[in-house]
Design an enzyme around this catalytic site. Structure first.
Site, mmCIF file in Angstrom:
data_model
loop_
_atom_site.group_PDB
_atom_site.id
_atom_site.type_symbol
_atom_site.label_atom_id
_atom_site.label_comp_id
_atom_site.label_asym_id
_atom_site.label_seq_id
_atom_site.Cartn_x
_atom_site.Cartn_y
_atom_site.Cartn_z
ATOM 1 N N ASN A 14 0.842 -1.217 0.000
ATOM 2 C CA ASN A 14 0.000 0.000 0.000
ATOM 3 C C ASN A 14 0.868 1.255 0.000
ATOM 4 O O ASN A 14 0.551 2.232 -0.682
ATOM 5 C CB ASN A 14 -0.925 0.002 1.222
ATOM 6 C CG ASN A 14 -2.180 -0.796 0.981
ATOM 7 O OD1 ASN A 14 -3.050 -0.380 0.211
ATOM 8 N ND2 ASN A 14 -2.280 -1.964 1.597
ATOM 9 N N ASN A 107 -5.674 5.756 8.059
ATOM 10 C CA ASN A 107 -5.345 4.327 8.156
ATOM 11 C C ASN A 107 -6.155 3.571 7.125
ATOM 12 O O ASN A 107 -7.289 3.945 6.822
ATOM 13 C CB ASN A 107 -5.698 3.800 9.553
ATOM 14 C CG ASN A 107 -5.393 2.314 9.711
ATOM 15 O OD1 ASN A 107 -4.336 1.834 9.284
ATOM 16 N ND2 ASN A 107 -6.313 1.573 10.312
ATOM 17 N N HIS A 109 -7.767 -0.196 6.535
ATOM 18 C CA HIS A 109 -8.106 -1.397 7.300
ATOM 19 C C HIS A 109 -8.825 -2.369 6.363
ATOM 20 O O HIS A 109 -9.718 -1.961 5.615
ATOM 21 C CB HIS A 109 -9.006 -1.027 8.481
ATOM 22 C CG HIS A 109 -9.321 -2.195 9.352
ATOM 23 N ND1 HIS A 109 -8.386 -2.772 10.189
ATOM 24 C CD2 HIS A 109 -10.449 -2.930 9.479
ATOM 25 C CE1 HIS A 109 -8.938 -3.804 10.809
ATOM 26 N NE2 HIS A 109 -10.188 -3.919 10.404
ATOM 27 N N SER A 136 -11.454 -0.226 4.082
ATOM 28 C CA SER A 136 -11.882 1.119 4.467
ATOM 29 C C SER A 136 -10.659 1.976 4.741
ATOM 30 O O SER A 136 -9.672 1.499 5.303
ATOM 31 C CB SER A 136 -12.705 1.075 5.767
ATOM 32 O OG SER A 136 -13.761 0.142 5.687
ATOM 33 N N GLU A 143 -9.475 5.413 19.473
ATOM 34 C CA GLU A 143 -10.114 4.086 19.475
ATOM 35 C C GLU A 143 -9.616 3.295 18.262
ATOM 36 O O GLU A 143 -9.577 3.838 17.150
ATOM 37 C CB GLU A 143 -11.621 4.302 19.377
ATOM 38 C CG GLU A 143 -12.471 3.161 19.845
ATOM 39 C CD GLU A 143 -12.472 3.006 21.361
ATOM 40 O OE1 GLU A 143 -12.614 1.859 21.792
ATOM 41 O OE2 GLU A 143 -12.306 4.004 22.080
ATOM 42 N N LEU A 144 -9.274 2.009 18.460
ATOM 43 C CA LEU A 144 -8.701 1.196 17.380
ATOM 44 C C LEU A 144 -9.668 1.040 16.196
ATOM 45 O O LEU A 144 -10.827 0.647 16.393
ATOM 46 C CB LEU A 144 -8.327 -0.198 17.913
ATOM 47 C CG LEU A 144 -7.642 -1.130 16.916
ATOM 48 C CD1 LEU A 144 -6.229 -0.661 16.607
ATOM 49 C CD2 LEU A 144 -7.640 -2.565 17.436
ATOM 50 N N ASP A 145 -9.174 1.317 14.986
ATOM 51 C CA ASP A 145 -9.934 1.131 13.743
ATOM 52 C C ASP A 145 -11.300 1.828 13.786
ATOM 53 O O ASP A 145 -12.297 1.329 13.249
ATOM 54 C CB ASP A 145 -10.104 -0.373 13.420
ATOM 55 C CG ASP A 145 -8.759 -1.053 13.214
ATOM 56 O OD1 ASP A 145 -7.828 -0.395 12.718
ATOM 57 O OD2 ASP A 145 -8.644 -2.245 13.552
ATOM 58 N N GLU A 174 -7.573 -2.261 -2.075
ATOM 59 C CA GLU A 174 -6.827 -1.336 -1.202
ATOM 60 C C GLU A 174 -5.925 -0.452 -2.048
ATOM 61 O O GLU A 174 -5.785 0.752 -1.804
ATOM 62 C CB GLU A 174 -5.980 -2.114 -0.191
ATOM 63 C CG GLU A 174 -6.790 -2.878 0.833
ATOM 64 C CD GLU A 174 -5.917 -3.545 1.896
ATOM 65 O OE1 GLU A 174 -4.940 -2.935 2.350
ATOM 66 O OE2 GLU A 174 -6.213 -4.699 2.263
HETATM 67 C C1 GAR Z 1 -3.019 -4.504 4.290
HETATM 68 O O1 GAR Z 1 -3.948 -5.476 3.896
HETATM 69 C C2 GAR Z 1 -3.635 -3.548 5.292
HETATM 70 O O2 GAR Z 1 -4.992 -3.270 5.038
HETATM 71 C C3 GAR Z 1 -3.474 -4.315 6.562
HETATM 72 O O3 GAR Z 1 -2.192 -4.891 6.483
HETATM 73 C C4 GAR Z 1 -1.882 -5.142 5.104
HETATM 74 C C5 GAR Z 1 -0.544 -4.522 4.795
HETATM 75 O O4 GAR Z 1 -0.101 -4.866 3.520
HETATM 76 N N1 GAR Z 1 -3.588 -3.460 7.691
HETATM 77 C C6 GAR Z 1 -4.087 -3.844 8.855
HETATM 78 O O5 GAR Z 1 -4.494 -4.956 9.070
HETATM 79 C C7 GAR Z 1 -4.096 -2.749 9.919
HETATM 80 N N2 GAR Z 1 -4.849 -3.159 11.045
HETATM 81 P P1 GAR Z 1 1.039 -4.022 2.798
HETATM 82 O O6 GAR Z 1 2.223 -3.942 3.787
HETATM 83 O O7 GAR Z 1 1.401 -4.857 1.595
HETATM 84 O O8 GAR Z 1 0.484 -2.694 2.463
#
Ligand code: GAR
Length: 196
Positions: A14, A107, A109, A136, A143-145, A174
């Site tokens: 990402n 962020n 998620h 999202s 608060e988390l997420d 994403e």
């Molecule tokens: C992604 O899927 C992101 O949405 C998730 O971690 C992955 C990272 O992938 N994030 C979470 O779960 C945050 N709570 P990337 O390092 O290849 O972007």
């Protein structure tokens, strides 16, 4: 031009799509990629693109989250980051850190929030028999997420879907959603982006 810092813990796919989007007439530029893990692949990938990359190893601080965050803050402030994007950053941040950057930390998620905050989002969506899943982007609050949602993208959960196949499909979304939301955010455009 807004300056963007991106926080990663792993591969940083990402982060790369965000960096690659910030070109031409885009109102922002990446100034720093920061990780809590010196071995995060995302750091090398950012460096290879000529973006400053740095790590603050959270393990050196034991349970002292505040001390860990002091080091993050030093680097973020030295880079004069206007916007902070969490992109697969897997450390929970304290309220005082979040409040320092109120309204300018985003962020991504991997669920259709408010469903499935926390971990194992894809397994939980499949387990629940959901017909759709997705991702999202939201403003980070203590608060988390939680926090106001800026955009979502949806995928269908097919018969026989596995957590791996669903994660792969959601990750494609994403990579569409986060750059689109960041561009709007950097232009001070508000409202929720629904990608189809
Ligand atoms: C992604 O899927 C992101 O949405 C998730 O971690 C992955 C990272 O992938 N994030 C979470 O779960 C945050 N709570 P990337 O390092 O290849 O972007």
């Amino acid at each position: 031009m807004k300056k963007v810092a991106i926080l990663v813990s792993g591969g940083g796919s990402n982060m790369l799509t965000l960096c690659d989007s910030m070109v031409g007439d885009h109102p922002a530029r990446p100034v720093l990629v920061l990780s809590n893990d010196p071995a995060a692949k995302g750091l090398e990938r950012a460096s290879a693109r000529g973006i400053t990359a740095a790590a603050v190893d959270h393990r050196q601080f034991g349970n002292d989250r505040a001390a860990f965050e002091v080091e993050l803050i030093k680097l973020l402030d030295a880079a004069e980051a206007d916007i902070i994007c969490l992109a697969g950053f897997m450390r929970v941040l304290t309220a005082s850190f979040v409040e320092r950057y109120t309204g300018r930390m985003l962020n991504i998620h991997p669920s259709l929030l408010p469903k499935y905050k926390g971990l194992n989002t894809h397994a939980r969506a499949i387990e629940a028999g959901d017909a759709e899943a997705g991702c999202s982007v939201h403003i980070v609050t203590p608060e988390l997420d939680d926090g106001p949602i800026l955009g979502q993208a949806r995928v269908k959960v097919e018969a026989g879907e596995t957590t791996e196949s669903l994660a792969a499909k959601v990750l494609v979304q994403e990579h569409r959603l986060y750059p689109a939301v960041l561009r709007r955010f950097a232009q001070d455009q508000r409202g929720v982006l629904e990608l189809t």
